[in-house]
Design a protein around this motif. Sequence first.
Motif, mmCIF file in Angstrom:
data_model
loop_
_atom_site.group_PDB
_atom_site.id
_atom_site.type_symbol
_atom_site.label_atom_id
_atom_site.label_comp_id
_atom_site.label_asym_id
_atom_site.label_seq_id
_atom_site.Cartn_x
_atom_site.Cartn_y
_atom_site.Cartn_z
ATOM 1 N N LYS A 107 72.887 72.331 -44.459
ATOM 2 C CA LYS A 107 73.019 72.214 -45.918
ATOM 3 C C LYS A 107 72.489 73.471 -46.605
ATOM 4 N N ASP A 108 71.348 73.969 -46.134
ATOM 5 C CA ASP A 108 70.805 75.202 -46.705
ATOM 6 C C ASP A 108 71.781 76.361 -46.514
ATOM 7 N N ALA A 109 72.393 76.417 -45.332
ATOM 8 C CA ALA A 109 73.297 77.521 -45.019
ATOM 9 C C ALA A 109 74.535 77.504 -45.901
ATOM 10 N N ILE A 110 75.179 76.343 -45.981
ATOM 11 C CA ILE A 110 76.420 76.306 -46.752
ATOM 12 C C ILE A 110 76.154 76.485 -48.243
ATOM 13 N N GLN A 111 75.023 75.982 -48.730
ATOM 14 C CA GLN A 111 74.710 76.184 -50.142
ATOM 15 C C GLN A 111 74.462 77.652 -50.446
ATOM 16 N N SER A 112 73.836 78.368 -49.514
ATOM 17 C CA SER A 112 73.600 79.800 -49.712
ATOM 18 C C SER A 112 74.914 80.555 -49.858
ATOM 19 N N VAL A 113 75.900 80.143 -49.091
ATOM 20 C CA VAL A 113 77.203 80.805 -49.141
ATOM 21 C C VAL A 113 78.012 80.326 -50.334
ATOM 22 N N TYR A 114 78.074 79.017 -50.539
ATOM 23 C CA TYR A 114 78.879 78.481 -51.630
ATOM 24 C C TYR A 114 78.360 78.943 -52.994
ATOM 25 N N SER A 115 77.051 78.938 -53.161
ATOM 26 C CA SER A 115 76.470 79.248 -54.464
ATOM 27 C C SER A 115 76.261 80.740 -54.672
ATOM 28 N N LEU A 148 74.273 82.208 -40.797
ATOM 29 C CA LEU A 148 74.334 81.417 -39.557
ATOM 30 C C LEU A 148 73.376 81.954 -38.506
ATOM 31 N N THR A 149 73.136 83.250 -38.510
ATOM 32 C CA THR A 149 72.127 83.816 -37.598
ATOM 33 C C THR A 149 70.750 83.270 -37.955
ATOM 34 N N ARG A 150 70.460 83.210 -39.238
ATOM 35 C CA ARG A 150 69.184 82.648 -39.695
ATOM 36 C C ARG A 150 69.082 81.171 -39.333
ATOM 37 N N MET A 151 70.176 80.425 -39.517
ATOM 38 C CA MET A 151 70.183 78.997 -39.196
ATOM 39 C C MET A 151 69.911 78.784 -37.709
ATOM 40 N N GLU A 152 70.543 79.582 -36.862
ATOM 41 C CA GLU A 152 70.345 79.416 -35.420
ATOM 42 C C GLU A 152 68.906 79.709 -35.033
ATOM 43 N N LYS A 153 68.333 80.753 -35.622
ATOM 44 C CA LYS A 153 66.938 81.098 -35.321
ATOM 45 C C LYS A 153 65.998 79.979 -35.753
ATOM 46 N N GLU A 154 66.251 79.391 -36.924
ATOM 47 C CA GLU A 154 65.401 78.311 -37.421
ATOM 48 C C GLU A 154 65.505 77.067 -36.545
ATOM 49 N N LEU A 155 66.665 76.854 -35.942
ATOM 50 C CA LEU A 155 66.884 75.636 -35.158
ATOM 51 C C LEU A 155 66.369 75.720 -33.728
ATOM 52 N N GLU A 156 66.180 76.893 -33.215
ATOM 53 C CA GLU A 156 65.819 77.024 -31.795
ATOM 54 C C GLU A 156 64.562 76.250 -31.415
ATOM 55 N N PRO A 157 63.483 76.276 -32.213
ATOM 56 C CA PRO A 157 62.303 75.467 -31.849
ATOM 57 C C PRO A 157 62.599 73.968 -31.838
#
Length: 459
Positions: free
Chosen positions: A418-426, A435-444
Amino acid sequence: MHTSRSCRGSAGTPALSRRQLMGAGLLTAGTPLLSSCFGLGDTSGLVLEQPGGETPPEFEGRQRVVLWSSFTAHNAEVIQANIDAFHQEQDEIYCEVQIFEGYDGVESKLAASLQAKQVPDIAVLSDVVWNRFYLAEALEPLKGYFDDSFGTDSYDERFLAEGTVKDEIWWLPFARSTPLFYYNRDLFDAVGLPDRAPETYTEYAEWGRELSGIEYDGNTVAMRGYTGGDDWYFQGSVWAFGGAYSEGLDLKLTDDATIAALEYDRAFIHDDGSGYLAADPKGDFVSGVCATLLESTGSLSSIKDAAEFEFGCGFLPREVEIGVPTGGGGLSILTYASDTRKQAAWEVIKYLSSGQATVDWTVGSGYVPTTKTATESSEITALAEEDPNYQVAIDQLEIAQGPDIARRYVPETIVEAKDAIQSVYSAGEDAEKVLTRMEKELEPAIDRVREKYDQRVGE
């Protein structure tokens, strides 16, 4: 077909007693807990108390079953009508429906209740929530409850398979849906577009450039209003572009195809001017502000009731692949209920999923049929004949699929998406960067659930 977005439950206040709403303790949508280990682990034989509530005098002496429901507004009344009929047809079980605001409300309260050593007997869990309670060993295996009077063949095999792990059934289909492509026929006709849904996302973008910006009935029209609060639709477009959230628990967010899906949305909104981040995409579509809408099958009737124009429905566009996600909710029994409560809970589920009850639920709620009784009923056949758009919803099931593993088992995935798509849409941020940021945040988060996932789900 009734109600609002079936992938997240209905909105509004039901015409039911406030006592039902408050009976489960807290009435809150809440934020889902971001831990995949919110169960109690391996506690064989542990029995937890039911949530508080009241049994009406006319049902005193019956076995009480507590069902935690995400359905509000009209759908709350539909399910309660079936429960009322259940009460009249037998005299041993009383089912109390306690209502929460959407799937997130049930999830957060159930997570808290497990820690408080208290559970309902049945919970309505979404397609991206039940998996986490399964991983936490909080759900009852259901295969052994089926018998000759109600077998596994009662259900649509595709939906039943989504609730099956390692040849055991943990979650039964009940309120299922897919997104449809809705389009305003008047607006399409005004600019000479074909009377159909676009076949591909490329064609969709071409049409958007032709239509967006026209003045019609007092509105400056855009092609699409996007929702930033639900990544369900993005899951589908990712598949359409050949990408994925994950394969197993291995993230695929930075694959070229996944990036291409989000870059498409960025260009559609910020380069072409064909879309925008909407507070209420469905409301904008009904009012003629946008010409198309990607929305649940469960919204078909409410849109039909509200729109003052002719609209059509079609399959979601494809691109290099098909991208149609299933959504909605199903029913699970909590393993920490007593055997007596679990057996009574099964009788409730069996009633809701068979006979006239399953037909009434399907017709009344607007969700697609999940049982063969509903699918083959004269009421559903008549509905599909009367409204071809409803037949589109049924036909699209043939190409639909359940969510990627990371979206099912790692709750942080949806939050980060949701954070990712809002960053792009808005803000029009770069899709690859986001998406690189999203993947890094999700790895843990992936690492936290991997061992349990391998144990409970992996080969």
